[in-house]
Motif scaffolding. Structure first.
Motif, PDB file in Angstrom:
ATOM      1  N   LYS A  33     -10.965   1.490 -12.150  1.00  0.00           N
ATOM      2  CA  LYS A  33     -11.383   1.842 -13.719  1.00  0.00           C
ATOM      3  C   LYS A  33     -10.540   2.980 -13.985  1.00  0.00           C
ATOM      4  CE  LYS A  33     -15.256   2.482 -16.780  1.00  0.00           C
ATOM      5  NZ  LYS A  33     -16.601   2.503 -17.118  1.00  0.00           N
ATOM      6  N   GLU A  34     -10.877   4.280 -13.006  1.00  0.00           N
ATOM      7  CA  GLU A  34     -10.522   5.434 -13.408  1.00  0.00           C
ATOM      8  C   GLU A  34      -9.130   5.931 -12.871  1.00  0.00           C
ATOM      9  OE1 GLU A  34     -14.048   8.098 -12.281  1.00  0.00           O
ATOM     10  OE2 GLU A  34     -15.157   6.644 -13.227  1.00  0.00           O
ATOM     11  N   GLY A  35      -8.531   5.396 -12.019  1.00  0.00           N
ATOM     12  CA  GLY A  35      -7.476   5.653 -11.392  1.00  0.00           C
ATOM     13  C   GLY A  35      -7.379   6.660 -10.403  1.00  0.00           C
ATOM     14  N   ILE A  70       0.663  -1.159   0.055  1.00  0.00           N
ATOM     15  CA  ILE A  70      -0.062  -0.049  -0.080  1.00  0.00           C
ATOM     16  C   ILE A  70       0.779   1.181   0.091  1.00  0.00           C
ATOM     17  CG2 ILE A  70      -1.673   1.258   1.383  1.00  0.00           C
ATOM     18  CD1 ILE A  70      -2.975  -1.575   2.225  1.00  0.00           C
ATOM     19  N   SER A  71       1.906   1.048   0.843  1.00  0.00           N
ATOM     20  CA  SER A  71       2.724   2.583   0.988  1.00  0.00           C
ATOM     21  C   SER A  71       3.717   2.836  -0.467  1.00  0.00           C
ATOM     22  CB  SER A  71       3.646   2.375   1.990  1.00  0.00           C
ATOM     23  OG  SER A  71       4.834   0.897   1.756  1.00  0.00           O
ATOM     24  N   LYS A  72       3.550   1.852  -1.276  1.00  0.00           N
ATOM     25  CA  LYS A  72       4.322   2.073  -2.561  1.00  0.00           C
ATOM     26  C   LYS A  72       3.176   2.233  -3.978  1.00  0.00           C
ATOM     27  CE  LYS A  72       8.363  -0.459  -1.480  1.00  0.00           C
ATOM     28  NZ  LYS A  72       8.133  -0.575   0.042  1.00  0.00           N
ATOM     29  N   GLU A  73       1.966   2.300  -3.437  1.00  0.00           N
ATOM     30  CA  GLU A  73       0.650   2.579  -4.752  1.00  0.00           C
ATOM     31  C   GLU A  73       1.221   3.773  -5.433  1.00  0.00           C
ATOM     32  OE1 GLU A  73      -1.581   1.891  -7.117  1.00  0.00           O
ATOM     33  OE2 GLU A  73      -1.601   0.504  -5.401  1.00  0.00           O
ATOM     34  N   LYS A  74       1.201   3.426  -6.837  1.00  0.00           N
ATOM     35  CA  LYS A  74       1.391   4.239  -8.031  1.00  0.00           C
ATOM     36  C   LYS A  74       0.368   4.637  -9.090  1.00  0.00           C
ATOM     37  CE  LYS A  74       6.382   4.490  -7.105  1.00  0.00           C
ATOM     38  NZ  LYS A  74       7.781   4.362  -7.691  1.00  0.00           N
ATOM     39  N   ARG A  75      -0.660   3.657  -8.863  1.00  0.00           N
ATOM     40  CA  ARG A  75      -1.625   3.719  -9.726  1.00  0.00           C
ATOM     41  C   ARG A  75      -3.092   3.965  -9.484  1.00  0.00           C
ATOM     42  NH1 ARG A  75      -1.792  -2.491 -10.983  1.00  0.00           N
ATOM     43  NH2 ARG A  75      -1.732  -2.504  -8.794  1.00  0.00           N
ATOM     44  N   ARG A  76      -3.415   4.129  -8.165  1.00  0.00           N
ATOM     45  CA  ARG A  76      -4.744   4.597  -7.762  1.00  0.00           C
ATOM     46  C   ARG A  76      -4.513   5.851  -6.765  1.00  0.00           C
ATOM     47  NH1 ARG A  76      -5.058  -1.005  -7.946  1.00  0.00           N
ATOM     48  NH2 ARG A  76      -4.299  -1.168  -5.809  1.00  0.00           N
ATOM     49  N   PHE A  77      -5.409   6.900  -6.907  1.00  0.00           N
ATOM     50  CA  PHE A  77      -5.156   8.075  -6.100  1.00  0.00           C
ATOM     51  C   PHE A  77      -6.411   8.428  -5.591  1.00  0.00           C
ATOM     52  CE2 PHE A  77      -1.888   7.818  -9.317  1.00  0.00           C
ATOM     53  CZ  PHE A  77      -0.622   8.241  -8.483  1.00  0.00           C
ATOM     54  N   LEU A  78      -6.307   8.969  -4.413  1.00  0.00           N
ATOM     55  CA  LEU A  78      -7.473   9.672  -3.716  1.00  0.00           C
ATOM     56  C   LEU A  78      -7.358  10.950  -3.085  1.00  0.00           C
ATOM     57  CD1 LEU A  78     -10.356   9.358  -1.946  1.00  0.00           C
ATOM     58  CD2 LEU A  78      -8.987   8.889  -0.034  1.00  0.00           C
ATOM     59  N   MET A  79      -8.275  11.866  -3.911  1.00  0.00           N
ATOM     60  CA  MET A  79      -7.899  13.250  -3.483  1.00  0.00           C
ATOM     61  C   MET A  79      -9.281  13.577  -2.778  1.00  0.00           C
ATOM     62  SD  MET A  79      -7.192  15.571  -7.205  1.00  0.00           S
ATOM     63  CE  MET A  79      -7.228  16.717  -5.893  1.00  0.00           C
ATOM     64  N   VAL A  80      -9.155  14.347  -1.665  1.00  0.00           N
ATOM     65  CA  VAL A  80     -10.251  14.818  -0.851  1.00  0.00           C
ATOM     66  C   VAL A  80     -10.578  16.246  -0.764  1.00  0.00           C
ATOM     67  CG1 VAL A  80     -10.242  12.918   0.670  1.00  0.00           C
ATOM     68  CG2 VAL A  80      -8.861  14.687   1.344  1.00  0.00           C
ATOM     69  N   MET A  81     -11.298  16.840  -0.312  1.00  0.00           N
ATOM     70  CA  MET A  81     -11.726  18.355  -0.346  1.00  0.00           C
ATOM     71  C   MET A  81     -12.542  18.328   0.925  1.00  0.00           C
ATOM     72  SD  MET A  81     -11.093  18.834  -3.655  1.00  0.00           S
ATOM     73  CE  MET A  81     -11.805  20.573  -4.096  1.00  0.00           C
ATOM     74  N   VAL A  82     -11.574  19.209   1.920  1.00  0.00           N
ATOM     75  CA  VAL A  82     -11.890  19.236   3.322  1.00  0.00           C
ATOM     76  C   VAL A  82     -12.500  20.650   3.670  1.00  0.00           C
ATOM     77  CG1 VAL A  82     -10.287  17.495   3.812  1.00  0.00           C
ATOM     78  CG2 VAL A  82      -9.494  19.854   4.046  1.00  0.00           C
ATOM     79  N   SER A  83     -13.424  20.789   4.384  1.00  0.00           N
ATOM     80  CA  SER A  83     -14.100  22.067   4.618  1.00  0.00           C
ATOM     81  C   SER A  83     -14.136  22.199   6.200  1.00  0.00           C
ATOM     82  CB  SER A  83     -15.222  22.082   4.046  1.00  0.00           C
ATOM     83  OG  SER A  83     -16.328  21.147   4.457  1.00  0.00           O
ATOM     84  N   GLY A  84     -14.858  23.615   6.686  1.00  0.00           N
ATOM     85  CA  GLY A  84     -15.075  23.931   7.955  1.00  0.00           C
ATOM     86  C   GLY A  84     -13.801  24.646   8.639  1.00  0.00           C
ATOM     87  N   GLY A  85     -13.831  24.814   9.951  1.00  0.00           N
ATOM     88  CA  GLY A  85     -12.832  25.236  10.710  1.00  0.00           C
ATOM     89  C   GLY A  85     -11.782  24.356  11.091  1.00  0.00           C
ATOM     90  N   LEU A  86     -10.652  24.762  11.466  1.00  0.00           N
ATOM     91  CA  LEU A  86      -9.337  23.861  11.704  1.00  0.00           C
ATOM     92  C   LEU A  86      -9.897  22.636  12.340  1.00  0.00           C
ATOM     93  CD1 LEU A  86      -6.345  23.619  12.058  1.00  0.00           C
ATOM     94  CD2 LEU A  86      -6.640  24.423  14.344  1.00  0.00           C
ATOM     95  N   ASN A  87     -10.443  22.402  13.365  1.00  0.00           N
ATOM     96  CA  ASN A  87     -10.549  21.059  13.862  1.00  0.00           C
ATOM     97  C   ASN A  87     -11.456  20.025  13.024  1.00  0.00           C
ATOM     98  OD1 ASN A  87      -9.018  20.976  16.285  1.00  0.00           O
ATOM     99  ND2 ASN A  87     -10.343  23.024  16.939  1.00  0.00           N
ATOM    100  N   GLN A  88     -12.501  20.735  12.056  1.00  0.00           N
ATOM    101  CA  GLN A  88     -13.088  19.814  11.212  1.00  0.00           C
ATOM    102  C   GLN A  88     -12.252  19.524  10.127  1.00  0.00           C
ATOM    103  OE1 GLN A  88     -16.456  23.273  10.713  1.00  0.00           O
ATOM    104  NE2 GLN A  88     -17.588  21.421  10.261  1.00  0.00           N
ATOM    105  N   GLN A  89     -11.082  20.425   9.776  1.00  0.00           N
ATOM    106  CA  GLN A  89     -10.353  20.034   8.689  1.00  0.00           C
ATOM    107  C   GLN A  89      -9.634  18.713   9.233  1.00  0.00           C
ATOM    108  OE1 GLN A  89      -7.984  23.654   8.410  1.00  0.00           O
ATOM    109  NE2 GLN A  89      -9.592  24.519   6.769  1.00  0.00           N
ATOM    110  N   ARG A  90      -9.106  18.776  10.582  1.00  0.00           N
ATOM    111  CA  ARG A  90      -8.238  17.604  11.192  1.00  0.00           C
ATOM    112  C   ARG A  90      -8.965  16.439  11.106  1.00  0.00           C
ATOM    113  NH1 ARG A  90      -4.135  18.781  14.706  1.00  0.00           N
ATOM    114  NH2 ARG A  90      -4.948  17.378  16.104  1.00  0.00           N
ATOM    115  N   ASN A  91     -10.128  16.736  11.402  1.00  0.00           N
ATOM    116  CA  ASN A  91     -11.049  15.242  11.225  1.00  0.00           C
ATOM    117  C   ASN A  91     -11.344  14.873  10.185  1.00  0.00           C
ATOM    118  OD1 ASN A  91     -11.634  15.803  14.055  1.00  0.00           O
ATOM    119  ND2 ASN A  91     -13.537  16.566  13.965  1.00  0.00           N
TER     120      ASN A  91
END
Length: 469
Positions: free
Chosen positions: A184-186, A76-97
């Motif tokens: 499928k989409e990477g 898992i720590s060497k994965e180069k084909r599949r990527f996760l992007m996340v959009m985080v919102s809210g204040g600092l501690n919501q972002q941390r969560n």
């Protein structure tokens, strides 16, 4: 305070505090607090009890992952084909969560995680990037054995579609819903992660959340340096209290409560609430009186002052207040200042040129509050929320530092009874809060609790002191 007064105060504290040259430096790799102060002999029994730290019962951090987890990490720590992007919102501690959940989801999907994108905060107009708030290289390095973290997507993956997830989803749901799409989409882009991942994860994933929250999410160097500087200024003068005051206008609007400042102020809040009813998160079928009796309202300044006084806080205690500008300004804080005059904020503690780079950057300002609050001898929030939960878990993780959780439902009736003397009120309040001052509290008492707020037993145990690297 004169130099003679400072020396006298320091001499009453711990051996470390009595010699400023021995003042320990805050950690540069993992956020840990300065040590709690010793208790001065001249204090009353109630005051000594107030500053006394809880018994941690021998619990220490233990992030010892299972053999199965460690075996899977090699791939898992060497994965180069599949990527996760996340959009985080809210204040600092919501972002941390949300960032902690994003790392866990990347691990579940065996995907590389792109450094999370912080959405522009619509309330505070904060356009900060991840690297403005957090140390990116430290984040990558700390998690290198768990997930691969990359700064950006390879160019061939620029086209993607955003996806939202429902509440309380399990690892099985995550795999079933997204695994095929990711292969499928990477790339998978998730938006709106706030409290969506189940609180009841396998032990290894709970430990991973703790590793993110307490080890990987170190603040960026400029924030950390100023936070450390302000912390040392507070700490060197003796024990101090940190209060997270939830007295901002939006909190009163959302909670459906009265401010305690009078009818004119309450009318302003009611007008906003009536024009924007979607902001009301309090129970719609309850009056403001019922909400207060149920413990659903923030404590106002007078109630905070009475609670601290009843718990035995000395009148000359230094108090650091975290949080935004209170609705009502100085008037809102006057009852607290009248009882505890030694109140400071980051604005009064920092020099103007030190704080100026962070003005109008709400997440950075909240991070400074977080750093100073973590080292306080006593921390208390005036209302529940992400900051309170984050501080509760972090203070537990670093040694069960005193954390007072106000039992509003149990004590407000006594506050309103004019026939009760101060001595009797103090006895009642101390009894009510005897078991809610930072002692180890297992998450497993209630399954809907977040491990980041309740790290026992998944992330802390009595026999191991294996800190994550």
């Amino acid at each position: 305070m004169s130099s003679a007064q400072s020396r006298l105060l320091l001499s009453l504290l711990s051996p470390v505090a009595s010699n400023p040259e021995k003042l320990p430096k805050l950690s540069t790799s993992v956020m840990v607090p300065l040590p709690a102060h010793g208790v001065a002999a001249e204090l009353s029994d109630e005051e000594r009890e107030f500053w006394k730290q809880p018994d941690g019962e021998g619990y220490r951090p233990c992030l010892d992952f299972s053999i199965e987890y460690r075996k899977a990490s090699a791939k898992i720590s060497k994965e180069k084909r599949r990527f996760l992007m996340v959009m985080v919102s809210g204040g600092l501690n919501q972002q941390r969560n949300q960032i902690a959940d994003a790392v866990v989801i990347a691990r579940i999907l065996e995907a590389a995680l792109v450094v999370p994108v912080l959405k522009v905060n619509l309330i505070w107009k904060d356009e900060s990037k991840f690297s403005d708030i957090f140390d990116v290289e430290h984040f990558k390095k700390t998690l290198r054995a768990d997930v691969r973290v990359v700064s950006s997507l390879p160019s061939k993956h620029f086209k993607s579609r955003e996806t939202k997830i429902p509440h309380d989803v399990s690892p099985h749901w995550i795999r079933a819903r997204f695994r095929t799409q990711l292969i499928k989409e990477g790339v998978l882009v998730l938006n709106g992660l706030d409290s969506k991942l189940s609180k009841n994860l396998p032990f290894d994933l709970q430990k991973l959340k703790c590793k993110v929250a307490f080890h990987a999410l170190k603040f960026s160097a400029p924030i950390q340096e100023l936070g450390n500087q302000l912390t040392r200024r507070m700490w060197i003068e003796g024990p101090y209290i940190a209060l997270h005051l939830r007295l901002e206008k939006d909190v009163w609007v959302r909670s459906g409560c009265h401010t305690g400042l009078g009818s004119d102020y309450d009318a302003v809040i009611s007008e906003i609430r009536n024009s924007q009813p979607e902001y009301l998160t309090g129970r719609i079928n309850m009056s403001h009186v019922q909400r207060r009796r149920a413990g659903l309202c923030p404590l106002n300044a007078m109630e905070i002052a009475r609670l601290l006084k009843a718990l035995g806080a000395p009148k000359q205690s230094r108090i650091y207040t975290a949080g935004g500008e209170p609705f009502g300004g100085k008037k809102a804080l006057q009852p607290l200042i009248a009882e505890f005059p030694n109140i400071v904020t980051k604005y009064t503690l920092a020099r103007e040129e030190e704080l100026s780079p962070f003005i109008n950057k709400s997440s950075a300002m909240a991070a400074i509050d977080y750093i100073v609050s973590l080292s306080s001898d006593v921390f208390m929030p005036s209302h529940g929320g992400n900051m309170g939960r984050a501080m509760q878990g972090h203070r537990a993780y670093v040694g069960h530092r005193k954390y007072i959780k106000p039992n509003k439902r149990a004590m407000l009736d006594y506050f309103d009874d004019a026939s009760i003397s101060d001595a009797e009120l103090g006895s009642i309040v101390r009894k009510v809060h005897k078991q809610s001052q930072g002692q180890p509290e297992p998450r497993t008492k209630r399954k809907d609790r977040d491990v980041v707020a309740y790290p026992v037993p998944e992330c802390m145990c009595k026999h191991s002191i294996n800190f994550a690297n």
